[in-house]
Design a protein around this motif. Structure first.
Motif, PDB file in Angstrom:
ATOM      1  N   ARG A  59       0.850  -1.182   0.000  1.00 32.92           N
ATOM      2  CA  ARG A  59       0.000   0.000   0.000  1.00 32.92           C
ATOM      3  C   ARG A  59       0.888   1.235   0.000  1.00 32.92           C
ATOM      4  N   PRO A  60       0.327   2.407  -0.274  1.00 36.21           N
ATOM      5  CA  PRO A  60       1.125   3.625  -0.142  1.00 36.21           C
ATOM      6  C   PRO A  60       1.715   3.728   1.269  1.00 36.21           C
ATOM      7  N   GLY A  61       3.001   3.989   1.343  1.00 36.32           N
ATOM      8  CA  GLY A  61       3.686   4.063   2.631  1.00 36.32           C
ATOM      9  C   GLY A  61       4.391   2.781   3.013  1.00 36.32           C
ATOM     10  N   ASP A  62       4.020   1.664   2.398  1.00 36.01           N
ATOM     11  CA  ASP A  62       4.686   0.388   2.661  1.00 36.01           C
ATOM     12  C   ASP A  62       5.975   0.284   1.841  1.00 36.01           C
ATOM     13  N   THR A  63       6.842  -0.650   2.247  1.00 39.05           N
ATOM     14  CA  THR A  63       8.055  -0.980   1.489  1.00 39.05           C
ATOM     15  C   THR A  63       8.062  -2.488   1.243  1.00 39.05           C
ATOM     16  N   VAL A  64       8.272  -2.878  -0.012  1.00 37.48           N
ATOM     17  CA  VAL A  64       8.355  -4.298  -0.368  1.00 37.48           C
ATOM     18  C   VAL A  64       9.710  -4.525  -1.041  1.00 37.48           C
ATOM     19  N   ARG A  65      10.511  -5.401  -0.459  1.00 42.04           N
ATOM     20  CA  ARG A  65      11.856  -5.666  -0.985  1.00 42.04           C
ATOM     21  C   ARG A  65      11.958  -7.152  -1.330  1.00 42.04           C
ATOM     22  N   PHE A  66      12.119  -7.452  -2.639  1.00 37.55           N
ATOM     23  CA  PHE A  66      12.208  -8.829  -3.123  1.00 37.55           C
ATOM     24  C   PHE A  66      13.665  -9.253  -3.275  1.00 37.55           C
ATOM     25  N   TYR A  67      13.932 -10.550  -3.014  1.00 37.42           N
ATOM     26  CA  TYR A  67      15.237 -11.169  -3.254  1.00 37.42           C
ATOM     27  C   TYR A  67      15.016 -12.336  -4.215  1.00 37.42           C
ATOM     28  N   GLU A  68      15.639 -12.288  -5.390  1.00 43.39           N
ATOM     29  CA  GLU A  68      15.417 -13.297  -6.422  1.00 43.39           C
ATOM     30  C   GLU A  68      16.755 -13.685  -7.059  1.00 43.39           C
ATOM     31  N   ILE A  69      16.988 -14.993  -7.161  1.00 41.98           N
ATOM     32  CA  ILE A  69      18.261 -15.468  -7.707  1.00 41.98           C
ATOM     33  C   ILE A  69      18.263 -15.544  -9.222  1.00 41.98           C
ATOM     34  N   ASN A  70      17.091 -15.710  -9.836  1.00 39.23           N
ATOM     35  CA  ASN A  70      17.013 -15.970 -11.275  1.00 39.23           C
ATOM     36  C   ASN A  70      16.635 -14.691 -12.030  1.00 39.23           C
ATOM     37  N   PRO A  71      17.536 -14.122 -12.820  1.00 38.89           N
ATOM     38  CA  PRO A  71      17.205 -12.893 -13.558  1.00 38.89           C
ATOM     39  C   PRO A  71      16.073 -13.089 -14.564  1.00 38.89           C
ATOM     40  N   LEU A  72      15.893 -14.328 -15.025  1.00 37.33           N
ATOM     41  CA  LEU A  72      14.813 -14.606 -15.969  1.00 37.33           C
ATOM     42  C   LEU A  72      13.447 -14.443 -15.304  1.00 37.33           C
ATOM     43  N   VAL A  73      13.341 -14.818 -14.041  1.00 33.36           N
ATOM     44  CA  VAL A  73      12.090 -14.641 -13.305  1.00 33.36           C
ATOM     45  C   VAL A  73      11.751 -13.159 -13.182  1.00 33.36           C
ATOM     46  N   LEU A  74      12.754 -12.337 -12.910  1.00 31.31           N
ATOM     47  CA  LEU A  74      12.518 -10.894 -12.810  1.00 31.31           C
ATOM     48  C   LEU A  74      12.013 -10.332 -14.132  1.00 31.31           C
ATOM     49  N   ARG A  75      12.622 -10.738 -15.241  1.00 27.26           N
ATOM     50  CA  ARG A  75      12.181 -10.239 -16.548  1.00 27.26           C
ATOM     51  C   ARG A  75      10.741 -10.643 -16.831  1.00 27.26           C
ATOM     52  N   ILE A  76      10.386 -11.885 -16.496  1.00 25.13           N
ATOM     53  CA  ILE A  76       9.015 -12.358 -16.738  1.00 25.13           C
ATOM     54  C   ILE A  76       8.023 -11.630 -15.831  1.00 25.13           C
ATOM     55  N   ALA A  77       8.389 -11.430 -14.565  1.00 25.74           N
ATOM     56  CA  ALA A  77       7.484 -10.734 -13.639  1.00 25.74           C
ATOM     57  C   ALA A  77       7.206  -9.308 -14.102  1.00 25.74           C
ATOM     58  N   ARG A  78       8.185  -8.692 -14.739  1.00 21.80           N
ATOM     59  CA  ARG A  78       8.007  -7.305 -15.184  1.00 21.80           C
ATOM     60  C   ARG A  78       7.263  -7.193 -16.509  1.00 21.80           C
ATOM     61  N   THR A  79       7.393  -8.212 -17.370  1.00 24.73           N
ATOM     62  CA  THR A  79       6.815  -8.095 -18.715  1.00 24.73           C
ATOM     63  C   THR A  79       5.514  -8.856 -18.897  1.00 24.73           C
ATOM     64  N   GLN A  80       5.304  -9.936 -18.108  1.00 26.89           N
ATOM     65  CA  GLN A  80       4.128 -10.769 -18.309  1.00 26.89           C
ATOM     66  C   GLN A  80       3.069 -10.596 -17.215  1.00 26.89           C
ATOM     67  N   PHE A  81       3.445 -10.003 -16.109  1.00 25.09           N
ATOM     68  CA  PHE A  81       2.518  -9.779 -14.999  1.00 25.09           C
ATOM     69  C   PHE A  81       2.591  -8.303 -14.594  1.00 25.09           C
ATOM     70  N   THR A  82       1.572  -7.839 -13.899  1.00 29.86           N
ATOM     71  CA  THR A  82       1.504  -6.406 -13.567  1.00 29.86           C
ATOM     72  C   THR A  82       1.618  -6.122 -12.080  1.00 29.86           C
ATOM     73  N   TYR A  83       1.846  -7.120 -11.251  1.00 27.97           N
ATOM     74  CA  TYR A  83       1.909  -6.900  -9.811  1.00 27.97           C
ATOM     75  C   TYR A  83       2.948  -5.838  -9.444  1.00 27.97           C
ATOM     76  N   LEU A  84       4.129  -5.921 -10.053  1.00 23.15           N
ATOM     77  CA  LEU A  84       5.204  -5.001  -9.679  1.00 23.15           C
ATOM     78  C   LEU A  84       4.881  -3.569 -10.083  1.00 23.15           C
ATOM     79  N   ARG A  85       4.441  -3.372 -11.316  1.00 20.10           N
ATOM     80  CA  ARG A  85       4.186  -1.997 -11.758  1.00 20.10           C
ATOM     81  C   ARG A  85       2.893  -1.415 -11.192  1.00 20.10           C
ATOM     82  N   ASP A  86       1.961  -2.258 -10.763  1.00 21.19           N
ATOM     83  CA  ASP A  86       0.724  -1.772 -10.151  1.00 21.19           C
ATOM     84  C   ASP A  86       0.891  -1.446  -8.668  1.00 21.19           C
ATOM     85  N   CYS A  87       1.980  -1.915  -8.064  1.00 28.80           N
ATOM     86  CA  CYS A  87       2.123  -1.788  -6.612  1.00 28.80           C
ATOM     87  C   CYS A  87       2.346  -0.322  -6.214  1.00 28.80           C
ATOM     88  N   PRO A  88       1.511   0.231  -5.325  1.00 33.13           N
ATOM     89  CA  PRO A  88       1.686   1.624  -4.901  1.00 33.13           C
ATOM     90  C   PRO A  88       2.775   1.800  -3.839  1.00 33.13           C
TER      91      PRO A  88
END
Length: 701
Positions: free
Chosen positions: A528-557
């Motif tokens: 939510r606004p005011g919150d902080t979410v910090r992800f730790y991910e080992i696979n760079p391919l997962v990060l690319r897919i999360a950013r291009t195929q799903f909207t959770y990251l870019r929708d997060c306030p």
């Protein structure tokens, strides 16, 4: 059916035990056998040992084992080439002893921490470099021992059974492999294992020096004494050994990524692979060609059907035996045909060198070539067609030729009838697996693959969701409906343990959330606004897919940070983030990165949490009770631990999930945790896990 035209008969006489065995001969043979057996035992005991040592540095990925296997196959090839060279070298015995003496400098075999990765780059070359400097030299000497000592033995006697030493060598390898997870790993700390192995290597060195002194000098046999090896025979050696090696790794990958990623499951295929070597090279009677060719046809068909993309994970108890039995039968045929073509003992180092080259090429195909070239696990269907094709060529090499009698004419006719049927059956398998793979792959929205595995994004229009899968394991979903796409679902829905925790904490104010494992980015839906979410991910391919195929990251306030690299190493390097919640969900299906569940790992997690922070660990698993060791560690750190279970709800897209929540004074602060079902049962005799000790056998459900 006429025997294949090879030099097998030239070697059979030398393998006959028809000469008198004196007490000295028997003692000498026993000395050779003991040294060969010990070298093979150490050769395969070090493989799981060193792999387990470095797994925590590279995210506990199953690909670490595949990379280790590739390394061991390449060094095995180098060792066999070295043994082949020594067969023509002057003072070969003392050269080998000198090399062995130099390798003692590599002891003990404890990897240096400088090899720990510093970022999220793919670790293939780093792992190979680490292995070269840690175990490369001792492994090289051990790999050369079996063919070298077999040559010494034959030349000292001029006769004997060197190929049975090859079977003995594989027996030692199989026993080392099977005893490690049952006898060694559960009872001996990891650092002590390395020291014990190093001591065993010193004993092996003493035996080698004793053999070098004991073996009398003999003249090298003239190469003319052995039948010449044709290019066709050598090519068949290469194809048969390479196909068996590639099938081993492909079946292991398929089982662990597409059926059930049970942590011990890689042991069984490798043990069956070695067993086929033992049987085929111990005595020709084990490989009954007509019987195994019939079983081979059935096994290829069964594995082709079982590998189809439509087969679901619930059939694991049926599919695992099918694939393991199929691998064993295929290896019996491939290694049986290989053993039928073994040359006279004078050529055995050349034979072993070719086998090792085939094994290395098969390993390179699966471990290095396929992940770069293929978008999915396509190598397995390819090998299901390649294996019978190679066997058909091998049968052509031994086909009946001249027919002098009616019986020989009938045998020739039967051979060609069966061979044509084999060609037709292989064609049908090729069509079936090709069609199935085409349907499976074209149904995907995205296919991508790297060191950490094959990922697939697909849309289920009927359910209205987009799914990220690793093999058949769901790693995250999102509603396609723009109105519902912000909802946290699957293992992170409001009715799950972590969902109930987030709902409670967000009523109290802004939340600092740390998440180990990104997936589709679903946990960002809690921001939510005011919150902080910090992800730790080992696979760079997962990060690319999360950013291009799903909207959770870019929708997060909320403020979103993403750290690439192994989560535990990243958390160790960072100052305390003072998280309110640290959610650990980095397991690949049912495959457990044990290094995330040890005493040292939890100490790192608590350092990253604020004093009243909550540690949430996702422990859903079909085979292992992961809550039990976590409960023991919670007591060590004076924390309360509760197991929160949720049931599946197709309407809200909530999955069955188990979360262990740990916090100081948890019951007082979160009364909803205190239920009868949330109490974690203890397992008698279970010890807290550490980086130096863990025992998965004790928590089998």
């Amino acid at each position: 059916m006429r025997e294949p035209i090879t030099s097998t008969r030239s070697s059979s006489a030398s393998e006959s035990p028809a000469f008198p065995l004196t007490a000295d001969t028997k003692a000498s043979a026993l000395f050779y056998a003991l040294t060969i057996f010990l070298s093979a035992f150490l050769l395969f005991q070090v493989q799981p040992l060193v792999a387990r040592e470095i797994l925590p540095w590279f995210g506990g990925s199953a690909a670490v084992w595949t990379t280790c296997m590739l390394f061991f196959q390449m060094v095995l090839l180098a060792g066999y080439a070295y043994a082949h060279y020594l067969t023509t070298a002057r003072h070969a015995r003392w050269i080998h002893c000198g090399v062995l003496l130099l390798t003692l400098a590599a002891l003990p075999i404890i990897p240096s921490p400088i090899w720990k990765p510093l970022d999220g780059s793919l670790p293939l070359l780093r792992i190979l470099g680490l292995l070269v400097l840690t175990v490369g030299a001792p492994y090289f000497v051990l790999a050369s021992t079996s063919p070298l000592l077999q040559t010494w033995y034959f030349r000292a006697r001029g006769r004997g059974v060197p190929y049975r030493f090859f079977a003995l060598s594989n027996l030692g390898s199989m026993l080392a492999l099977l005893t490690y997870p049952v006898v060694v790993e559960p009872h001996i700390a990891l650092r002590r294992q390395a020291w014990i192995w190093s001591g065993g290597y010193v004993v092996f060195g003493v035996l080698c020096f004793a053999l070098a002194r004991k073996s009398r000098s003999v003249q090298r046999e003239a190469e003319a004494e052995a039948a010449p090896i044709t290019a066709g025979t050598r090519t068949l050696w290469l194809l048969l050994s390479g196909c068996a090696s590639a099938l081993l790794l492909a079946v292991t990958n398929h089982i662990t990524q597409n059926i059930a990623a049970i942590p011990f499951l890689w042991i069984l295929p490798l043990a069956l692979y070695l067993l086929s070597f033992i049987l085929c090279f111990d005595n020709p009677r084990w490989y009954v060609r007509k019987l195994f060719l019939g079983l081979f046809a059935a096994a290829i068909g069964a594995m082709a059907y079982g590998s189809a993309g439509s087969i679901v994970i619930e059939k694991a108890r049926v599919l695992i035996p099918i694939f393991c039995a199929g691998l064993f039968i295929a290896c019996m045929v491939l290694h049986g045909e290989l053993a039928r073509r073994k040359p006279a003992p004078q050529r055995l180092t050349s034979f072993y060198l070719t086998i090792a080259l085939g094994g290395a090429l098969g390993g390179l195909f699966v471990a290095a070539f396929a992940p770069i070239v293929f978008p999915g696990l396509i190598e397995f269907p390819i090998l299901l067609v390649a294996a019978p094709t190679i066997v058909l060529f091998a049968l052509l090499d031994g086909r009946p030729r001249e027919a002098r009698t009616t019986r020989e004419e009938l045998a020739k006719s039967q051979f060609w009838s069966l061979w044509v049927m084999g060609v037709i059956a292989t064609g049908l398998v090729a069509f079936f697996v090709g069609w199935k793979e085409y349907k499976f792959l074209t149904a995907a929205r995205l296919l991508a693959r790297n060191f950490y595995g094959a990922l697939r994004v697909s849309d289920d229009e009927a359910a209205g969701i987009r799914e990220l899968a690793h093999g058949t394991i769901d790693h995250g979903e999102q509603f396609l409906d723009p109105v519902r796409r912000h909802n946290p679902i699957t293992y992170y829905a409001p009715a799950t343990g972590v969902g109930m925790l987030m709902t409670d904490l967000q009523k109290r104010g802004p939340v600092r959330l740390g998440v180990v494992g990104l997936g589709a980015g679903t946990m960002a839906a809690w921001g939510r606004p005011g919150d902080t979410v910090r992800f730790y991910e080992i696979n760079p391919l997962v990060l690319r897919i999360a950013r291009t195929q799903f909207t959770y990251l870019r929708d997060c306030p909320a403020k979103v940070d993403i750290v690439l690299g192994d989560a535990r190493l990243s958390l160790e390097r960072e100052p305390s983030n003072q998280f309110d919640v640290l959610a650990v969900d980095a397991f690949s299906g049912d495959s457990i990165p044990v290094h995330l569940l040890t005493r040292e790992a939890l100490r790192t997690y608590w350092r990253q949490l604020q004093p009243n922070g909550v540690l949430a660990i996702h422990v859903s698993n079909k085979y292992l009770d992961l809550s039990a060791p976590l409960a023991l560690l919670a007591r060590e750190f004076h924390q309360e631990a509760h197991l929160i279970e949720s049931d599946r709800n197709n309407v809200t897209r909530t999955f069955d999930s188990d979360w262990v929540l740990m916090a100081p004074r948890a019951t007082a602060r979160f009364p909803w945790m205190d239920t009868t079902d949330s109490q974690i049962d203890t397992i008698p005799g279970l010890r807290p896990w550490s980086d130096d000790f863990s025992n998965l056998w004790q928590i089998l459900d």
